[in-house]
Scaffold this motif. Sequence first.
Motif, PDB file in Angstrom:
ATOM      1  N   THR A 177       0.837  -1.198   0.000  1.00 17.04           N
ATOM      2  CA  THR A 177       0.000   0.000   0.000  1.00 17.04           C
ATOM      3  C   THR A 177       0.873   1.251   0.000  1.00 17.04           C
ATOM      4  O   THR A 177       2.083   1.177   0.226  1.00 17.04           O
ATOM      5  N   ASN A 178       0.221   2.377  -0.252  1.00 14.57           N
ATOM      6  CA  ASN A 178       0.939   3.634  -0.249  1.00 14.57           C
ATOM      7  C   ASN A 178       0.623   4.428   1.019  1.00 14.57           C
ATOM      8  O   ASN A 178      -0.223   4.011   1.808  1.00 14.57           O
ATOM      9  N   ASN A 294       4.648  10.900  -0.830  1.00 17.55           N
ATOM     10  CA  ASN A 294       4.019   9.579  -0.877  1.00 17.55           C
ATOM     11  C   ASN A 294       5.056   8.602  -1.454  1.00 17.55           C
ATOM     12  O   ASN A 294       6.106   9.013  -1.935  1.00 17.55           O
ATOM     13  N   LEU A 295       4.729   7.312  -1.418  1.00 19.20           N
ATOM     14  CA  LEU A 295       5.704   6.311  -1.883  1.00 19.20           C
ATOM     15  C   LEU A 295       5.624   6.087  -3.384  1.00 19.20           C
ATOM     16  O   LEU A 295       4.532   6.118  -3.954  1.00 19.20           O
ATOM     17  N   LEU A 296       6.764   5.835  -3.987  1.00 15.17           N
ATOM     18  CA  LEU A 296       6.783   5.380  -5.375  1.00 15.17           C
ATOM     19  C   LEU A 296       7.054   3.871  -5.300  1.00 15.17           C
ATOM     20  O   LEU A 296       8.151   3.454  -4.957  1.00 15.17           O
ATOM     21  N   THR A 373      -3.751   4.017  -1.111  1.00 16.41           N
ATOM     22  CA  THR A 373      -3.183   4.893  -0.077  1.00 16.41           C
ATOM     23  C   THR A 373      -3.826   4.665   1.288  1.00 16.41           C
ATOM     24  O   THR A 373      -5.047   4.691   1.418  1.00 16.41           O
ATOM     25  N   LEU A 374      -2.986   4.448   2.299  1.00 13.22           N
ATOM     26  CA  LEU A 374      -3.459   4.323   3.679  1.00 13.22           C
ATOM     27  C   LEU A 374      -3.307   5.673   4.375  1.00 13.22           C
ATOM     28  O   LEU A 374      -2.419   6.443   4.029  1.00 13.22           O
ATOM     29  N   GLN A 391       9.518  -2.100   0.944  1.00  7.99           N
ATOM     30  CA  GLN A 391       9.560  -2.374   2.377  1.00  7.99           C
ATOM     31  C   GLN A 391       8.557  -3.472   2.732  1.00  7.99           C
ATOM     32  O   GLN A 391       7.614  -3.732   2.004  1.00  7.99           O
ATOM     33  N   PHE A 392       8.798  -4.086   3.879  1.00  9.65           N
ATOM     34  CA  PHE A 392       7.909  -5.146   4.346  1.00  9.65           C
ATOM     35  C   PHE A 392       7.695  -4.957   5.842  1.00  9.65           C
ATOM     36  O   PHE A 392       8.289  -4.071   6.457  1.00  9.65           O
TER      37      PHE A 392
END
Length: 482
Positions: A177-178, A294-296, A373-374, A391-392
């Motif tokens: 998720t983002n 935000n994440l890519l 998106t969270l 990431q995990f």
Amino acid sequence: MPLDFLDWIEKNKEKFIEISDSIWRFAEIGLLEEKSSHLLIETLKEAGFTIEQGIAGMPTAFIASHGTSKPVVAILGEFDALPGLSQTSDPIKKPFEEGAPGHGCGHNLLGVAGLTACLALKESFDNGDFQGTIRYYGCPAEENVDAKGGMVKAGAFSDVDISLTWHPWDFNMVVTTNFQAIYSVVFNFKGKTAHAAADPYHGRSALDAVELMNVGCNYLREHLIPDARLHYIITKGGQAPNIVPDEAAVWYFVRAAKLDQLAEIYPRVVKVAKGAALMTETEVEIDFQGGSANLLPNLTLEDLLYEKMNQIGSPTYDQSDQDYADSIIKTFEKGYFDRILATYPIDMQKELEKLRGVKLHKTVIPLVSRGVTLPGSTDVGDVSWVTPLAQFATTCTILGTPGHSWQLVAQAGMSIGHKGMLYAAKVLALASFELFTNPELVLQAKSEFNKKITRTPYKSPLPDDWKPPIEYIKSLYSDHRK
Ligand SMILES: [Zn+2]
């Protein structure tokens, strides 16, 4: 014979658990993590890593390197705590020191899993198993300053090929998720003091300005995109009711799914602040603390992490872990599982629904809800725009443990947290080793990254004159520095 990572980590685990527990006890607020940062640096130095300390004006930020050739694989570690969450590892609410900070996000585990992986990788490197450069990024202040954005801006990741990180969680998953982009901004209002009973008409209240700004922002919400978030705390509100406050301050987090949405919302918040100053005949000074993107996402790396998580498999839990879990669950609010479920996107909810009643999660959630998106933000976002990153998360707490809670602090300092940390260290080590020895995979991750970054170029959320707000953080939390 190439190094057996899983065996090496198991054999050396006591040392890493001890380091994690020390950082857990130090429980230092972001940018003030001197002891935690020092302990990580000394351990890496002793193992033969070269250290560069004080990145982007932050004394507790550092980079540890081993090797000189390509590829450069970076593992990100955090180590900051949260205010007011001091807690022992007992399954009942019991602070070490009332009001002091605590590791309510498990960043003691986060930082040490990366350290463990880097030290295991160095053993393997020295054994002649691969070529490349192993990097540990000591990233301070994830909670309060989004410091990684500052490190990115300072060019700290400019030669990195791939970055990996993880986070303690209440179940095992690759983070598909983002997260929201965020700005962290303090609005300082200045007015004129006066006797609040005898002479109020000569005063101009800075606190009035803060209150009117908050009212204005609460009206503004209706006209923002639904997923945007505005939240604030008043950090300065005057000295006594009988003195018109000449100084007041309010600290805002402004969030939206994407940086460009945030860039549209933020000037409207500034207008409200200026309007409040105008109404109250005070002045406003804006202090931009930090921000993150935000994440890519990088699906190539997500697949790699998923494969390694399944290959290694979850830790086992003994009777004392189970008993501990039973005690902690008793402290959760009724209906806690439904409340947690509601915070996830629909496909992930379906997966989590299957776990109803599970205390310690041992499988790995499938790769669902990719890119959704969270609510919440992470400064890992900025790193993902300058290097391919994934990431995990691993089970470090009982399923349903609320974030930033005393229950989380307790578990980050005992065996359930330790087991999740060692599992994460193994995943980081095996995934990095795969990247060092499989150049095709690095190329694939980089080509995916390059395509995305060409479509949407990155612009740092931080202003060009950004400086880490060390003095500000000290002024807020100096009472509880240990
Ligand atoms: Zn965290």
